[in-house]
Scaffold this motif. Structure first.
Motif, PDB file in Angstrom:
ATOM      1  N   LEU A 230       0.882  -1.165   0.000  1.00 58.91           N
ATOM      2  CA  LEU A 230       0.000   0.000   0.000  1.00 58.91           C
ATOM      3  C   LEU A 230       0.922   1.218   0.000  1.00 58.91           C
ATOM      4  N   VAL A 231       0.795   2.050  -1.006  1.00 56.78           N
ATOM      5  CA  VAL A 231       1.681   3.208  -1.141  1.00 56.78           C
ATOM      6  C   VAL A 231       0.845   4.477  -1.077  1.00 56.78           C
ATOM      7  N   VAL A 232       1.235   5.397  -0.184  1.00 57.33           N
ATOM      8  CA  VAL A 232       0.497   6.654  -0.048  1.00 57.33           C
ATOM      9  C   VAL A 232       1.359   7.816  -0.519  1.00 57.33           C
ATOM     10  N   PHE A 233       0.707   8.789  -1.126  1.00 54.73           N
ATOM     11  CA  PHE A 233       1.351  10.002  -1.618  1.00 54.73           C
ATOM     12  C   PHE A 233       0.756  11.163  -0.831  1.00 54.73           C
ATOM     13  N   LEU A 234       1.617  11.989  -0.246  1.00 55.23           N
ATOM     14  CA  LEU A 234       1.088  13.114   0.517  1.00 55.23           C
ATOM     15  C   LEU A 234       1.893  14.377   0.278  1.00 55.23           C
ATOM     16  N   THR A 235       1.271  15.495   0.608  1.00 57.62           N
ATOM     17  CA  THR A 235       1.885  16.800   0.402  1.00 57.62           C
ATOM     18  C   THR A 235       1.368  17.758   1.464  1.00 57.62           C
ATOM     19  N   LYS A 236       2.060  18.852   1.649  1.00 59.59           N
ATOM     20  CA  LYS A 236       1.651  19.811   2.673  1.00 59.59           C
ATOM     21  C   LYS A 236       0.494  20.669   2.201  1.00 59.59           C
ATOM     22  N   LYS A 237       0.473  21.001   0.910  1.00 56.01           N
ATOM     23  CA  LYS A 237      -0.496  21.984   0.415  1.00 56.01           C
ATOM     24  C   LYS A 237      -1.855  21.386   0.077  1.00 56.01           C
ATOM     25  N   ARG A 238      -1.846  20.248  -0.609  1.00 57.36           N
ATOM     26  CA  ARG A 238      -3.100  19.746  -1.169  1.00 57.36           C
ATOM     27  C   ARG A 238      -3.941  19.016  -0.126  1.00 57.36           C
ATOM     28  N   GLN A 239      -5.194  19.369  -0.050  1.00 55.02           N
ATOM     29  CA  GLN A 239      -6.160  18.699   0.813  1.00 55.02           C
ATOM     30  C   GLN A 239      -7.377  18.345  -0.030  1.00 55.02           C
ATOM     31  N   GLY A 240      -8.250  17.484   0.507  1.00 56.71           N
ATOM     32  CA  GLY A 240      -9.488  17.180  -0.207  1.00 56.71           C
ATOM     33  C   GLY A 240      -9.520  15.752  -0.691  1.00 56.71           C
ATOM     34  N   GLU A 241      -9.889  15.553  -1.954  1.00 57.25           N
ATOM     35  CA  GLU A 241     -10.116  14.218  -2.474  1.00 57.25           C
ATOM     36  C   GLU A 241      -8.831  13.387  -2.522  1.00 57.25           C
ATOM     37  N   VAL A 242      -9.008  12.084  -2.269  1.00 59.08           N
ATOM     38  CA  VAL A 242      -7.899  11.130  -2.338  1.00 59.08           C
ATOM     39  C   VAL A 242      -8.175  10.164  -3.477  1.00 59.08           C
ATOM     40  N   ASP A 243      -7.317  10.183  -4.498  1.00 59.87           N
ATOM     41  CA  ASP A 243      -7.454   9.257  -5.627  1.00 59.87           C
ATOM     42  C   ASP A 243      -6.894   7.894  -5.226  1.00 59.87           C
ATOM     43  N   CYS A 244      -7.680   6.855  -5.409  1.00 61.33           N
ATOM     44  CA  CYS A 244      -7.258   5.504  -5.039  1.00 61.33           C
ATOM     45  C   CYS A 244      -7.183   4.617  -6.285  1.00 61.33           C
ATOM     46  N   HIS A 245      -6.101   3.869  -6.376  1.00 61.30           N
ATOM     47  CA  HIS A 245      -5.880   3.003  -7.540  1.00 61.30           C
ATOM     48  C   HIS A 245      -5.606   1.580  -7.056  1.00 61.30           C
ATOM     49  N   CYS A 246      -6.369   0.638  -7.567  1.00 60.21           N
ATOM     50  CA  CYS A 246      -6.174  -0.780  -7.257  1.00 60.21           C
ATOM     51  C   CYS A 246      -5.618  -1.466  -8.503  1.00 60.21           C
ATOM     52  N   VAL A 247      -4.431  -2.044  -8.388  1.00 64.04           N
ATOM     53  CA  VAL A 247      -3.826  -2.702  -9.543  1.00 64.04           C
ATOM     54  C   VAL A 247      -3.429  -4.126  -9.182  1.00 64.04           C
ATOM     55  N   ASN A 248      -3.585  -5.011 -10.148  1.00 61.68           N
ATOM     56  CA  ASN A 248      -3.193  -6.405  -9.989  1.00 61.68           C
ATOM     57  C   ASN A 248      -2.208  -6.732 -11.105  1.00 61.68           C
ATOM     58  N   LEU A 249      -0.927  -6.531 -10.834  1.00 64.23           N
ATOM     59  CA  LEU A 249       0.104  -6.686 -11.851  1.00 64.23           C
ATOM     60  C   LEU A 249       0.196  -8.132 -12.325  1.00 64.23           C
ATOM     61  N   GLU A 250       0.564  -8.297 -13.599  1.00 67.40           N
ATOM     62  CA  GLU A 250       0.742  -9.597 -14.241  1.00 67.40           C
ATOM     63  C   GLU A 250      -0.547 -10.417 -14.306  1.00 67.40           C
ATOM     64  N   SER A 251      -1.685  -9.755 -14.265  1.00 63.32           N
ATOM     65  CA  SER A 251      -2.963 -10.462 -14.354  1.00 63.32           C
ATOM     66  C   SER A 251      -3.691 -10.171 -15.656  1.00 63.32           C
ATOM     67  N   GLY A 252      -3.314  -9.075 -16.308  1.00 63.12           N
ATOM     68  CA  GLY A 252      -4.034  -8.639 -17.485  1.00 63.12           C
ATOM     69  C   GLY A 252      -5.334  -7.931 -17.161  1.00 63.12           C
ATOM     70  N   GLU A 253      -5.618  -7.756 -15.876  1.00 64.78           N
ATOM     71  CA  GLU A 253      -6.855  -7.104 -15.452  1.00 64.78           C
ATOM     72  C   GLU A 253      -6.678  -5.586 -15.419  1.00 64.78           C
ATOM     73  N   PRO A 254      -7.720  -4.836 -15.716  1.00 62.88           N
ATOM     74  CA  PRO A 254      -7.611  -3.380 -15.672  1.00 62.88           C
ATOM     75  C   PRO A 254      -7.515  -2.872 -14.239  1.00 62.88           C
ATOM     76  N   ALA A 255      -6.930  -1.694 -14.089  1.00 64.57           N
ATOM     77  CA  ALA A 255      -6.896  -1.055 -12.769  1.00 64.57           C
ATOM     78  C   ALA A 255      -8.298  -0.559 -12.412  1.00 64.57           C
ATOM     79  N   PHE A 256      -8.549  -0.448 -11.135  1.00 67.16           N
ATOM     80  CA  PHE A 256      -9.818   0.104 -10.672  1.00 67.16           C
ATOM     81  C   PHE A 256      -9.514   1.365  -9.877  1.00 67.16           C
ATOM     82  N   THR A 257     -10.114   2.486 -10.277  1.00 65.30           N
ATOM     83  CA  THR A 257      -9.842   3.785  -9.665  1.00 65.30           C
ATOM     84  C   THR A 257     -11.119   4.357  -9.071  1.00 65.30           C
ATOM     85  N   TYR A 258     -10.981   4.955  -7.890  1.00 62.58           N
ATOM     86  CA  TYR A 258     -12.140   5.574  -7.237  1.00 62.58           C
ATOM     87  C   TYR A 258     -11.651   6.677  -6.299  1.00 62.58           C
TER      88      TYR A 258
END
Length: 382
Positions: A230-258
């Motif tokens: 689980l990898v998180v990206f953070l910054t001092k300035k930006r607040q609000g929505e958090v983009d989440c990405h679910c990936v299953n590498l080497e599966s051929g399945e698409p990522a799911f973003t919400y």
């Protein structure tokens, strides 16, 4: 690790014993006066791990660290995926370790700085990077001491905190990690507009977002359906929505973003099994967006506690497996047949089901033991 381990004859001996029983090898006397058998076995273990985890290091001149550092290092696959997200001019890894993440994450940067408190490990990394013809500034300091002394800024700051306490038990709360993320948070975000932290995939996402300020992105990374990071990206300035990405590498399945929180107040429709059954991959299951998945793909959920979905028409681009199945009675289960058995929200585990019905494991056909709102059901692939 002595320089003698790099002797050509020693390397030949290591390569010749890559498939040898290491316990038996340790009982033998080293054929090289200047290199112990323990050092030789350490290099054999390193190459064995590298075959699967980071094959780019399988070349002459590379030195491998002790087992713990190999286990804690990211895989080449996950590091490569993260490297595609990051770019800039200056990059610093505050917890370099064996340097796999740093090697890949820094590909799109001009100046690279690596901080590591273990001097022997850092020497190995510096040597290996020289073999790989990759340059960096290597700093042998404790992370906390470096942060106190450093006032420079970087485009990206990366760290992978140790997730075991002094008794080597696994820990998950941010304040229990080493370093304590909550204590150094303000200093981290003062160094960069983008701080990237690798965490245990077992950490609770709601807890994470509630206690760690400035998160704007989360990556749930699985490899062949095994959630690794689980990898998180953070910054001092930006607040609000958090983009989440679910990936299953080497599966051929698409990522799911919400968007984090998008699951709240969402309700799925429920129904009995239809022609297609959908099994989300484990990265999606880790996200907990069970109702959102149903709504996004126009699916019905079988049961509130059964994270399986169904539809009569096939939904494309689903992040997981799609099986064409039919409902059967228990008496219709073909004993002594070969099936992949899946148990979801069902009293028996797969091994117990196989024993009860005298089933062999594997093959191309599936049996799913689960329940809908109407009760227990058995599904068989068509």
């Amino acid at each position: 690790m002595g320089i003698n381990i790099l002797d050509h004859k020693v390397e030949q001996y290591i390569d010749a014993n890559l498939n040898t029983d290491l316990h038996a090898l340790l009982l033998k006397k080293s054929p090289f006066p200047e290199v112990s058998m323990q050092e030789i076995v350490q290099q054999i273990k390193g190459k064995q791990v590298a075959r699967k985890k980071f094959p780019f290091l399988l070349k002459d001149g590379i030195v491998f660290p002790p087992q713990l550092s190999l286990e804690q290092a990211s895989s080449e696959k996950t590091a490569l995926y993260k490297s595609e997200i990051l770019k800039g001019n200056t990059f610093i890894d505050l917890t370099c370790g064996f340097g796999i993440d740093a090697y890949y994450l820094s590909r799109n940067f001009r100046k690279i700085t690596l901080v590591e408190q273990n001097s022997e490990l850092l020497n190995i990394v510096e040597h290996n990077w020289s073999v790989l013809e990759k340059k960096a500034t290597f700093i042998n300091r404790k992370l906390e001491d470096f942060l106190k002394e450093n006032n420079a800024s970087f485009d990206v700051v990366y760290l992978d905190p140790a997730r075991r306490d002094t008794q080597k038990n696994k820990v998950f709360l941010l304040e229990d990690l080493s370093p304590n993320i909550m204590e150094i948070h303000n200093k981290l975000v003062s160094l960069s507009e983008e701080v990237v932290i690798k965490l245990s995939p077992l950490i609770d996402l709601k807890y994470l977002v509630s206690v760690l300020p400035g998160i704007f992105r989360m990556e749930i990374i699985a490899v062949k359906n095994d959630v690794k990071e689980l990898v998180v990206f953070l910054t001092k300035k930006r607040q609000g929505e958090v983009d989440c990405h679910c990936v299953n590498l080497e599966s051929g399945e698409p990522a799911f973003t919400y968007q984090f929180g998008e699951e709240e107040n969402r309700t799925a429709d429920y129904g009995e099994p239809e022609k297609f059954i959908y099994i989300p991959n484990n990265a999606v299951l880790k996200s907990g967006v069970f109702n959102l998945i149903a709504l996004r793909f126009g699916l019905k959920k079988l049961h509130p506690n059964t994270h399986l979905y169904t539809s009569d028409q096939r939904a494309e681009h689903f992040p997981g497996r799609i099986l064409e199945m039919e409902s059967i009675e228990a008496k219709q289960v073909q004993k002594k047949s070969r099936f992949n058995v899946i148990s979801k929200n069902y009293p028996l585990k797969p091994e117990e089901i196989r024993k009860k019905y005298n089933l062999k494991d594997g093959g191309e056909n599936y049996l799913i033991f689960t329940q809908s709102k109407k009760g227990k059901i058995i599904l068989k692939s068509i």
